[in-house]
Scaffold this motif. Structure first.
Motif, PDB file in Angstrom:
ATOM      1  N   VAL A  30      58.297  18.597  67.567  1.00 24.09           N
ATOM      2  CA  VAL A  30      59.453  18.487  66.675  1.00 24.09           C
ATOM      3  C   VAL A  30      59.980  17.056  66.654  1.00 24.09           C
ATOM      4  N   HIS A  31      59.818  16.338  67.760  1.00 28.90           N
ATOM      5  CA  HIS A  31      60.260  14.945  67.853  1.00 28.90           C
ATOM      6  C   HIS A  31      59.553  14.060  66.817  1.00 28.90           C
ATOM      7  N   TYR A  32      58.360  14.452  66.378  1.00 32.23           N
ATOM      8  CA  TYR A  32      57.615  13.654  65.395  1.00 32.23           C
ATOM      9  C   TYR A  32      58.258  13.712  64.013  1.00 32.23           C
ATOM     10  N   GLY A  33      59.064  14.740  63.753  1.00 28.95           N
ATOM     11  CA  GLY A  33      59.713  14.851  62.458  1.00 28.95           C
ATOM     12  C   GLY A  33      58.851  15.546  61.419  1.00 28.95           C
ATOM     13  N   ALA A  34      59.406  15.636  60.179  1.00 29.42           N
ATOM     14  CA  ALA A  34      58.766  16.411  59.114  1.00 29.42           C
ATOM     15  C   ALA A  34      57.386  15.882  58.720  1.00 29.42           C
ATOM     16  N   GLY A  35      57.095  14.628  59.050  1.00 30.08           N
ATOM     17  CA  GLY A  35      55.793  14.055  58.688  1.00 30.08           C
ATOM     18  C   GLY A  35      54.612  14.765  59.323  1.00 30.08           C
ATOM     19  N   ILE A  36      54.855  15.524  60.384  1.00 32.29           N
ATOM     20  CA  ILE A  36      53.759  16.204  61.080  1.00 32.29           C
ATOM     21  C   ILE A  36      53.486  17.590  60.478  1.00 32.29           C
ATOM     22  N   ILE A  37      54.304  18.031  59.545  1.00 35.16           N
ATOM     23  CA  ILE A  37      54.138  19.372  58.963  1.00 35.16           C
ATOM     24  C   ILE A  37      52.754  19.572  58.333  1.00 35.16           C
ATOM     25  N   PRO A  38      52.217  18.619  57.530  1.00 36.96           N
ATOM     26  CA  PRO A  38      50.871  18.833  56.972  1.00 36.96           C
ATOM     27  C   PRO A  38      49.816  19.051  58.063  1.00 36.96           C
ATOM     28  N   ASN A  39      49.932  18.349  59.185  1.00 39.49           N
ATOM     29  CA  ASN A  39      48.996  18.545  60.300  1.00 39.49           C
ATOM     30  C   ASN A  39      49.098  19.963  60.832  1.00 39.49           C
ATOM     31  N   LEU A  40      50.331  20.457  60.958  1.00 41.80           N
ATOM     32  CA  LEU A  40      50.545  21.811  61.450  1.00 41.80           C
ATOM     33  C   LEU A  40      50.021  22.847  60.451  1.00 41.80           C
ATOM     34  N   GLU A  41      50.208  22.572  59.176  1.00 39.95           N
ATOM     35  CA  GLU A  41      49.701  23.499  58.156  1.00 39.95           C
ATOM     36  C   GLU A  41      48.173  23.562  58.200  1.00 39.95           C
ATOM     37  N   ASN A  42      47.549  22.412  58.407  1.00 38.78           N
ATOM     38  CA  ASN A  42      46.086  22.383  58.525  1.00 38.78           C
ATOM     39  C   ASN A  42      45.642  23.153  59.766  1.00 38.78           C
ATOM     40  N   LEU A  43      46.381  22.986  60.859  1.00 42.87           N
ATOM     41  CA  LEU A  43      46.062  23.721  62.086  1.00 42.87           C
ATOM     42  C   LEU A  43      46.213  25.221  61.862  1.00 42.87           C
ATOM     43  N   TRP A  44      47.258  25.627  61.143  1.00 45.76           N
ATOM     44  CA  TRP A  44      47.497  27.048  60.850  1.00 45.76           C
ATOM     45  C   TRP A  44      46.315  27.645  60.080  1.00 45.76           C
ATOM     46  N   GLU A  45      45.820  26.892  59.086  1.00 51.62           N
ATOM     47  CA  GLU A  45      44.712  27.383  58.254  1.00 51.62           C
ATOM     48  C   GLU A  45      43.424  27.557  59.046  1.00 51.62           C
ATOM     49  N   ASN A  46      43.304  26.817  60.147  1.00 50.84           N
ATOM     50  CA  ASN A  46      42.074  26.873  60.946  1.00 50.84           C
ATOM     51  C   ASN A  46      42.271  27.613  62.272  1.00 50.84           C
ATOM     52  N   THR A  47      43.335  28.418  62.338  1.00 49.24           N
ATOM     53  CA  THR A  47      43.622  29.188  63.553  1.00 49.24           C
ATOM     54  C   THR A  47      43.455  30.679  63.258  1.00 49.24           C
ATOM     55  N   PRO A  48      42.532  31.349  63.912  1.00 48.13           N
ATOM     56  CA  PRO A  48      42.301  32.774  63.633  1.00 48.13           C
ATOM     57  C   PRO A  48      43.343  33.701  64.262  1.00 48.13           C
ATOM     58  N   SER A  49      44.038  33.250  65.280  1.00 48.25           N
ATOM     59  CA  SER A  49      44.969  34.114  66.012  1.00 48.25           C
ATOM     60  C   SER A  49      46.305  34.244  65.291  1.00 48.25           C
ATOM     61  N   ASN A  50      46.725  35.499  65.034  1.00 48.25           N
ATOM     62  CA  ASN A  50      48.016  35.734  64.391  1.00 48.25           C
ATOM     63  C   ASN A  50      49.176  35.244  65.264  1.00 48.25           C
ATOM     64  N   ASP A  51      49.049  35.418  66.579  1.00 49.21           N
ATOM     65  CA  ASP A  51      50.111  34.995  67.492  1.00 49.21           C
ATOM     66  C   ASP A  51      50.299  33.481  67.449  1.00 49.21           C
ATOM     67  N   ILE A  52      49.173  32.768  67.453  1.00 42.90           N
ATOM     68  CA  ILE A  52      49.265  31.295  67.411  1.00 42.90           C
ATOM     69  C   ILE A  52      49.770  30.837  66.052  1.00 42.90           C
ATOM     70  N   GLN A  53      49.344  31.527  64.992  1.00 38.82           N
ATOM     71  CA  GLN A  53      49.867  31.199  63.664  1.00 38.82           C
ATOM     72  C   GLN A  53      51.387  31.382  63.630  1.00 38.82           C
ATOM     73  N   GLY A  54      51.865  32.422  64.315  1.00 42.42           N
ATOM     74  CA  GLY A  54      53.310  32.655  64.381  1.00 42.42           C
ATOM     75  C   GLY A  54      54.032  31.512  65.071  1.00 42.42           C
ATOM     76  N   ARG A  55      53.428  30.987  66.139  1.00 37.05           N
ATOM     77  CA  ARG A  55      54.024  29.845  66.840  1.00 37.05           C
ATOM     78  C   ARG A  55      54.056  28.614  65.939  1.00 37.05           C
ATOM     79  N   ILE A  56      52.979  28.403  65.207  1.00 35.43           N
ATOM     80  CA  ILE A  56      52.910  27.247  64.298  1.00 35.43           C
ATOM     81  C   ILE A  56      53.964  27.387  63.193  1.00 35.43           C
TER      82      ILE A  56
END
Length: 290
Positions: A30-56
């Protein structure tokens, strides 16, 4: 944002089962700010686990909420509280990707249609009839009961899309248009209602100190656009057994209107699942007390 070694390392720990580790990782992300959101969205798309997607998803929400808090703080501290932009900031709580340009364009279209029907010879009541006729008859805006079942009824862009809102959101739209047309309509503090008042053109609604009711010509029901009289307001106060003290007729500031919008919107999130949203909305509302 370019993915550095630290970001990659943090992302690799998002699935750590230790809540303390995850909390530390979350704070750093969160310290990185909103600029890291696209990275997180990309990680979400490549994460098969629903639980981890929930954390993202929760991390993305925290980042968006921090951004929203900054926007609202800037709006609060600005010299002029533009009600349109205040309402759009509230809309971004639920719709962070909200594009403001189409909303502004749509409001300008409505304003122009009203302006074409106005002239300097109209009485205040005739002016109000023109605004209501364009907004509720020509534009087909409908009013709904404020039942807290559908959060979209509180969001200005959704009201414009669906042509349906409650007293608060319809009222905010009405006030925005009135401001653009130099028509002295303000929201007032009538208990348990969101009522609009048409003030005399020789009165500055923001500088009324004694007996503000005497400066009001008539009232507008923002749900329907219908106009009503002082006598009807007096009957309402008798019905609810509340004395009509002067403070109820004093115009609300734009800041107070947005604060009320946030408070009322929070009531749509009473379920345990969405309790965090209710708390966040009330935190945003509290910001406007400062």
């Amino acid at each position: 944002m370019n993915e550095t070694k630290e970001i990659s390392a943090l992302f690799s720990l998002i699935d750590d089962p230790d809540e303390e580790v995850f909390s530390t990782v979350s704070e750093r992300i969160v310290h990185y700010g909103a600029g890291i959101i696209p990275n997180l969205e990309n990680l979400w798309e490549n994460t098969p686990s629903n639980d981890i997607q929930g954390r993202i998803e929760m991390l993305i929400h925290k980042l968006q909420f921090a951004d929203l808090t900054n926007d609202l703080t800037e709006w609060r501290d600005s010299a002029y509280h533009d009600l349109l932009f205040g309402a759009l900031i509230v809309g971004k709580f639920q719709y962070p990707e909200l594009q403001t340009a189409p909303v502004i364009h749509e409001i300008e279209n409505i304003r122009r249609n009203i302006w074409l029907e106005l002239n300097s010879f109209l009485t205040p009541l005739e002016q109000a009839h023109v605004v209501s006729n364009i907004l509720y008859n020509y534009y087909k805006l409908k009013g709904t009961e404020t039942a807290y079942l559908n959060a979209d009824d509180f969001f200005l862009h959704k009201v414009l899309q669906g042509k349906k809102g409650n007293a608060i959101s319809n009222g905010i739209l009405y006030i925005i248009l009135a401001d653009l047309l130099d028509i002295p309509v303000r929201a007032i503090n009538i208990p348990r209602q969101f009522v609009l008042a048409y003030f005399g053109t020789d009165t500055d609604p923001l500088n009324i100190h004694d007996n503000p009711q005497s400066k009001i010509l008539f009232y507008v029901d923002a749900t329907t656009g219908h106009h009503f009289t002082h006598k009807e307001i007096e009957q309402y106060f008798k019905r609810i057994a509340v004395p009509p003290v002067p403070s109820y007729f004093k115009p609300m500031s734009k800041k107070r209107i947005v604060q009320l919008l946030l408070e009322e919107l929070s009531k749509c999130f009473d379920s345990f699942e969405h309790e965090y949203k209710k708390k966040e909305l009330l935190r945003l509302a509290d910001l406007l007390d400062r």
